[in-house]
Design a protein around this motif. Structure first.
Motif, mmCIF file in Angstrom:
data_model
loop_
_atom_site.group_PDB
_atom_site.id
_atom_site.type_symbol
_atom_site.label_atom_id
_atom_site.label_comp_id
_atom_site.label_asym_id
_atom_site.label_seq_id
_atom_site.Cartn_x
_atom_site.Cartn_y
_atom_site.Cartn_z
ATOM 1 N N ILE A 117 46.554 31.432 28.690
ATOM 2 C CA ILE A 117 46.674 29.677 28.347
ATOM 3 C C ILE A 117 47.134 29.754 29.663
ATOM 4 C CG2 ILE A 117 47.464 27.662 28.295
ATOM 5 C CD1 ILE A 117 45.309 28.717 26.310
ATOM 6 N N THR A 118 46.303 29.857 31.505
ATOM 7 C CA THR A 118 46.526 29.699 32.560
ATOM 8 C C THR A 118 47.413 28.584 32.730
ATOM 9 O OG1 THR A 118 45.087 28.043 33.407
ATOM 10 C CG2 THR A 118 43.922 29.639 33.079
ATOM 11 N N LYS A 119 48.015 28.940 34.051
ATOM 12 C CA LYS A 119 49.724 27.990 34.671
ATOM 13 C C LYS A 119 49.282 26.334 34.572
ATOM 14 C CE LYS A 119 51.705 31.801 36.685
ATOM 15 N NZ LYS A 119 51.990 32.111 38.150
ATOM 16 N N GLU A 120 47.476 26.268 34.984
ATOM 17 C CA GLU A 120 47.054 24.587 35.006
ATOM 18 C C GLU A 120 45.990 24.219 33.475
ATOM 19 O OE1 GLU A 120 46.124 27.278 36.738
ATOM 20 O OE2 GLU A 120 47.114 27.249 38.711
ATOM 21 N N TRP A 121 46.792 25.006 32.917
ATOM 22 C CA TRP A 121 46.475 24.628 30.884
ATOM 23 C C TRP A 121 44.902 25.100 30.982
ATOM 24 C CZ3 TRP A 121 50.232 25.076 27.616
ATOM 25 C CH2 TRP A 121 51.048 24.362 28.109
ATOM 26 N N LYS A 122 44.761 26.063 31.515
ATOM 27 C CA LYS A 122 42.790 25.855 31.759
ATOM 28 C C LYS A 122 42.652 26.983 30.515
ATOM 29 C CE LYS A 122 41.514 24.440 35.727
ATOM 30 N NZ LYS A 122 40.936 25.138 37.044
ATOM 31 N N THR A 156 33.930 40.048 39.046
ATOM 32 C CA THR A 156 35.388 40.642 38.241
ATOM 33 C C THR A 156 36.884 39.836 39.290
ATOM 34 O OG1 THR A 156 34.766 42.763 38.875
ATOM 35 C CG2 THR A 156 36.943 41.702 38.988
ATOM 36 N N LEU A 157 37.404 39.008 38.483
ATOM 37 C CA LEU A 157 38.339 37.894 38.474
ATOM 38 C C LEU A 157 39.546 38.289 37.789
ATOM 39 C CD1 LEU A 157 35.830 34.730 37.134
ATOM 40 C CD2 LEU A 157 36.491 35.722 39.563
ATOM 41 N N THR A 158 40.258 37.278 38.039
ATOM 42 C CA THR A 158 42.325 37.368 37.970
ATOM 43 C C THR A 158 42.514 36.201 37.740
ATOM 44 O OG1 THR A 158 42.035 39.702 39.290
ATOM 45 C CG2 THR A 158 44.402 38.326 38.596
ATOM 46 N N PHE A 159 42.916 36.406 36.716
ATOM 47 C CA PHE A 159 43.632 34.886 35.913
ATOM 48 C C PHE A 159 45.547 35.115 35.664
ATOM 49 C CE2 PHE A 159 39.031 34.507 35.016
ATOM 50 C CZ PHE A 159 38.949 33.151 35.673
ATOM 51 N N SER A 160 46.118 34.632 35.483
ATOM 52 C CA SER A 160 47.323 34.729 35.184
ATOM 53 C C SER A 160 47.549 33.245 33.935
ATOM 54 C CB SER A 160 48.240 34.562 36.531
ATOM 55 O OG SER A 160 48.011 35.260 37.614
ATOM 56 N N GLY A 161 48.388 33.800 33.204
ATOM 57 C CA GLY A 161 48.830 33.296 32.658
ATOM 58 C C GLY A 161 50.099 33.607 31.193
#
Length: 323
Positions: free
Chosen positions: A76-81, A55-60
């Motif tokens: 698209i994350t804040k780190e552009w991933k 279980t993971l959490t991502f923001s973007g």
């Protein structure tokens, strides 16, 4: 004799040619297969490879990126991933170009792109958490369970919660503090007034009493502190919505997090086993809730537990004081 020898030689040459052609064809397909396998297993694995199933959490920000059936959208994350997204319970199209937080698990990799099955969406600027078409509005402490009604959805609109049926508005919900409506008076004053003036009322499946405030307006209350006003709603719709409406109060938390209370309200010698009706319920910041529980342990000795939940993160326990 010479003629027969020539014919025999011709037959032998034909077999050789056929074998050569088959060998060339087989070699061609073998090279293609080896090339595909080598490409498949020699792909560059990203340094930050995620554990499959965790279980993971991502923001973007969500964008449309149709690689069906592998994934339908990307984050698209804040780190552009880039994270590939798909979900069987959440309409991701409704959140395209919005900055959100996603919770789920990475199921596979498509080349070097992790593909995530989205279980939960969090919209920080609305204080909204969505799981399986269940909407939890953190600031309003309102929980709307539309899991069996996929046509229904909800979002924050100014100070109201807007509920829609196939994108058409059906009701707006506003939470208010009774003492701010009538200075120095609590919700009991309003309830008494509804009863004395013989306002229409009914009790929902969740045991909340709804009072008709006027044409298209209904109210219900949480103890003596908060009221909830349902606006621009038909009488038929309020009956349906009332059964999907929950107030996130002490009863709700104890009912839904009894396992966390049992596992956290303990020490090396004792554990909370029963809970008395007398308890305290405190809001903070307003993203944490603290319960002050009284009861008894398994030996029937008195026990108390003060437990704090973070309601933004599935009401995870952040602090416990057990005696």
């Amino acid at each position: 004799m010479v003629i027969r020898k020539l014919k025999q030689k011709k037959i032998v040459n034909t077999k050789v040619i056929v074998r050569f052609i088959l060998l060339c064809v087989g070699t061609y397909f073998l090279i293609k297969l080896v090339t595909w396998i080598a490409h498949r297993f020699s792909q560059t694995v990203p340094e930050d490879m995620y554990t499959l199933g965790a279980t993971l959490t991502f923001s973007g920000r969500i964008v449309t990126d149709n690689q069906f059936p592998t994934y339908t959208h990307s984050l698209i994350t804040k780190e552009w991933k880039k994270i590939g997204l798909k979900s069987s319970t959440i309409n991701l199209n409704a959140y395209v170009d919005k900055k959100i937080e996603l919770v789920g698990s990475v199921k596979k990799y498509f080349k070097v792109t992790p593909v995530m099955e989205v279980d939960t969406i969090k919209i920080p600027d609305q204080g909204l958490i969505i799981t399986d078409n269940r909407y939890f509005f953190v600031n309003e402490l309102v929980y709307l369970d539309f899991s069996t009604q996929p046509q229904l959805s909800a979002s924050k609109s100014w100070n109201d919660i807007q509920v829609r049926f196939n994108e058409d508005p059906v009701v707006s919900i506003e939470r208010f503090v009774c003492s701010k409506i009538l200075k120095t008076r609590d919700c009991t004053y309003l309830i008494t007034n509804y009863i004395q003036t013989n306002k229409d009322n009914f009790e929902s499946y969740r045991a909340y009493t709804f009072y008709k405030h006027g044409t298209g307006f209904w109210t219900t209350f949480d103890d003596n502190q908060f009221g909830f006003l349902f606006k621009n709603v038909s009488d038929d719709m309020i009956l349906d919505i009332s059964n999907m409406f929950r107030i996130v109060n002490k009863d709700f938390v104890v009912e839904n997090k009894s396992n966390l209370i049992q596992s956290n309200c303990q020490n090396d010698f004792s554990q909370l086993r029963t809970i008395d009706p007398e308890w305290t319920f405190t809001y903070h910041d307003p993203y944490t809730i603290t319960l002050g529980l009284q009861g008894s342990d398994k030996k029937k000795n008195p026990a108390t537990c003060r437990i704090t939940f973070d309601i933004r993160n599935d009401r995870n326990v952040t602090d416990v004081q057990f005696n």
